[in-house]
Scaffold this active site. Structure first.
Site, mmCIF file in Angstrom:
data_model
loop_
_atom_site.group_PDB
_atom_site.id
_atom_site.type_symbol
_atom_site.label_atom_id
_atom_site.label_comp_id
_atom_site.label_asym_id
_atom_site.label_seq_id
_atom_site.Cartn_x
_atom_site.Cartn_y
_atom_site.Cartn_z
ATOM 1 N N TYR A 1 -0.026 -0.148 9.877
ATOM 2 C CA TYR A 1 -0.160 0.527 8.582
ATOM 3 C C TYR A 1 -0.551 1.994 8.680
ATOM 4 O O TYR A 1 -0.817 2.626 7.661
ATOM 5 C CB TYR A 1 -1.249 -0.165 7.733
ATOM 6 N N GLU B 1 -9.121 -12.246 -6.931
ATOM 7 C CA GLU B 1 -9.071 -12.725 -5.548
ATOM 8 C C GLU B 1 -9.394 -11.624 -4.538
ATOM 9 O O GLU B 1 -8.525 -11.156 -3.801
ATOM 10 C CB GLU B 1 -7.678 -13.287 -5.240
ATOM 11 N N PRO B 2 -10.639 -11.183 -4.472
ATOM 12 C CA PRO B 2 -11.000 -10.185 -3.454
ATOM 13 C C PRO B 2 -11.028 -10.796 -2.059
ATOM 14 O O PRO B 2 -11.443 -11.938 -1.876
ATOM 15 C CB PRO B 2 -12.406 -9.749 -3.882
ATOM 16 N N GLY B 3 -10.564 -10.054 -1.080
ATOM 17 C CA GLY B 3 -10.640 -10.498 0.303
ATOM 18 C C GLY B 3 -11.229 -9.383 1.160
ATOM 19 O O GLY B 3 -12.366 -9.434 1.589
ATOM 20 N N ARG B 4 -10.409 -8.342 1.367
ATOM 21 C CA ARG B 4 -10.843 -7.178 2.132
ATOM 22 C C ARG B 4 -12.172 -6.619 1.619
ATOM 23 O O ARG B 4 -13.057 -6.241 2.381
ATOM 24 C CB ARG B 4 -9.759 -6.095 2.017
ATOM 25 N N GLY C 1 -6.888 -6.659 -4.300
ATOM 26 C CA GLY C 1 -6.460 -5.278 -4.079
ATOM 27 C C GLY C 1 -7.569 -4.252 -4.123
ATOM 28 O O GLY C 1 -7.314 -3.051 -3.980
ATOM 29 N N CYS D 1 0.360 -2.636 27.096
ATOM 30 C CA CYS D 1 1.418 -1.812 27.683
ATOM 31 C C CYS D 1 2.410 -1.439 26.581
ATOM 32 O O CYS D 1 3.506 -2.002 26.472
ATOM 33 C CB CYS D 1 2.097 -2.589 28.805
ATOM 34 N N GLU D 2 1.995 -0.523 25.737
ATOM 35 C CA GLU D 2 2.733 -0.181 24.522
ATOM 36 C C GLU D 2 2.275 1.200 24.056
ATOM 37 O O GLU D 2 1.075 1.455 23.900
ATOM 38 C CB GLU D 2 2.402 -1.217 23.428
#
Length: 420
Positions: free
Chosen positions: A320, A276-279, A234, A347-348
């Site tokens: 997000y 548990e770091p990721g980002r 986090g 196409c959105e």
């Protein structure tokens, strides 16, 4: 910024085309070592586990292993990737809130280091599968009920979260007793995670206090004194120049000192702590390079910059409402006097990369570099509109290396079958 890892953006465009995911290898390694160095305490054992869902390839797994971190996997695909990279299975943690029997079988077969159970169904399934041939290390995911200040989609600790079991649920303690008593389970303690992209350091200390007070209540009610604890990740990163930066060199040792002080005061047996770091390891080390295709001004004066990528390779803005900084190659020193909305090829209507950004006037074929796209971009890329997924390159010391090849249209059709 005209170079990343000593390689110019123009060189990268000419060699690999765009869109292109670019990772500064030194930055990733520096972040790994920041966590390794500062998540230490003289009275506690520690391990740092990289949350691979942020970004995982064979090459990335090799890098993480070389830096001495564990690997967190949440699916058979992630486990398979890790094992194909030669990652030691005893340093893999298996997570996920909806494990199948097949996934647990794989974890047992390859002697995965720690299995984190999410709920009673998984616990019962594992206890039926284990035997005297291999006694797995096991943790239970709990939900401490801390409302970390982040986007609703990445909060993971509210009482009705899809993850884990609330510490207010009386069945949690009875489940822990059951796991502790099982002859073929080595139950270590609990795992919890309060959300992603957290920049308020007090949230991490509140997390420590809440979980260890729960450990004290387990000890009081059952006599079980748990020895290990995993506080998840986090740790937020800097997406915009205006964003605050989490001081990891301060926060990490303070977390551990909080653990030590509370464990001592409550006479707990906790001896090992995981995070548990990721980002926070890959986020700021990653960039996405695009070519500007077209520029359009609407009747109301809104300036659109259309790039050759899309929400397919950059979903976080749509998903997000995430915000990003960017620069135009070769125009870094020019006055930023035009407000643009950066939009993609899909196409959105929601295919927006950056809603409003001040930049110098741009023209077709200019290069746009979007910053801090190392986490949850390649890993969440899709084939919507039958668009292909960009290549991934690592850059270091003036050299670049392909980590994931660019998809071809043949790759896109490789699993299709004719109707007749």
């Amino acid at each position: 910024m005209t170079k990343i890892g000593g390689v110019t953006l123009e060189q990268l465009k000419n060699t690999y085309q765009t869109p292109l995911y670019i990772f500064d290898e030194d930055k990733i390694r520096e972040q790994c070592q920041t966590f390794k160095k500062h998540f230490k305490h003289p009275e506690l054992k520690t391990d740092v586990i990289y949350a691979s869902k942020a970004f995982l390839t064979i090459g990335m797994a090799e890098l993480i292993h070389s830096e001495g971190l564990w690997l967190d996997c949440v699916s058979q695909g992630e486990v398979y990737t890790a094992l194909k990279a030669g990652f030691p299975s005893e340093h893999i943690a298996l997570h996920g809130n909806n494990k199948t029997k097949e996934e647990l079988d794989v974890a047992l077969q390859f002697k995965i280091g720690v299995i984190v159970l999410d709920n009673p169904y998984e616990a019962d399934m594992l206890m039926e599968l284990v035997n005297e041939k291999h006694i797995p290390k096991v943790m239970l995911r709990i939900n401490p009920g801390i409302d970390a200040h982040t986007h609703d989609y990445i909060k993971t600790s509210l009482l009705d979260s899809k993850f884990g079991l609330s510490i207010q649920d009386p069945s949690v303690i009875s489940m822990i007793e059951k796991l502790v008593k099982h002859p073929f389970v080595n139950f270590l303690g609990t795992h919890s995670h309060i959300g992603s992209q957290i920049l308020e350091e007090n949230s991490f200390y509140d997390h420590v206090r809440t979980v260890l007070e729960f450990y004290a209540s387990i000890k009081e009610k059952t006599g079980i004194n748990l020895t290990e604890v995993n506080f998840g990740g986090g740790f937020g990163i800097k997406y915009l120049e205006s964003d605050a930066r989490l001081d990891l060199k301060n926060v990490l040792p303070k977390m551990l000192e909080e653990v030590y002080q509370i464990k001592t005061r409550l006479n707990l047996a906790v001896e090992k702590v995981y995070i548990e770091p990721g980002r926070s390891i890959v986020g700021e080390a990653g960039y996405t390079l695009y070519t500007i295709n077209q520029v359009k001004t609407t009747i109301n004066g809104k300036n659109y910059m259309f790039i050759d990528g899309s929400m397919n390779d950059h979903i976080r803005t749509a998903l997000y409402q995430a915000k990003y900084d960017a620069l135009v190659f070769g125009k870094e020193d020019l006055k930023k006097n035009r407000l643009y909305t950066v939009a993609g090829k899909a196409c959105e209507s929601g295919d927006i990369i950056i809603h409003d950004i001040l930049l110098p006037e741009v023209k077709p074929n200019d290069l746009l570099l979007v910053k801090s796209t190392g986490a949850y971009h390649y890993s969440m890329a899709s084939h919507y509109n039958r668009l292909t997924i960009p290549a991934v390159v690592f850059v270091k010391d003036g050299k670049s290396k392909v980590i994931v090849k660019r998809e071809s249209f043949m790759d896109l059709l490789s699993h299709d079958e004719h109707l007749v």
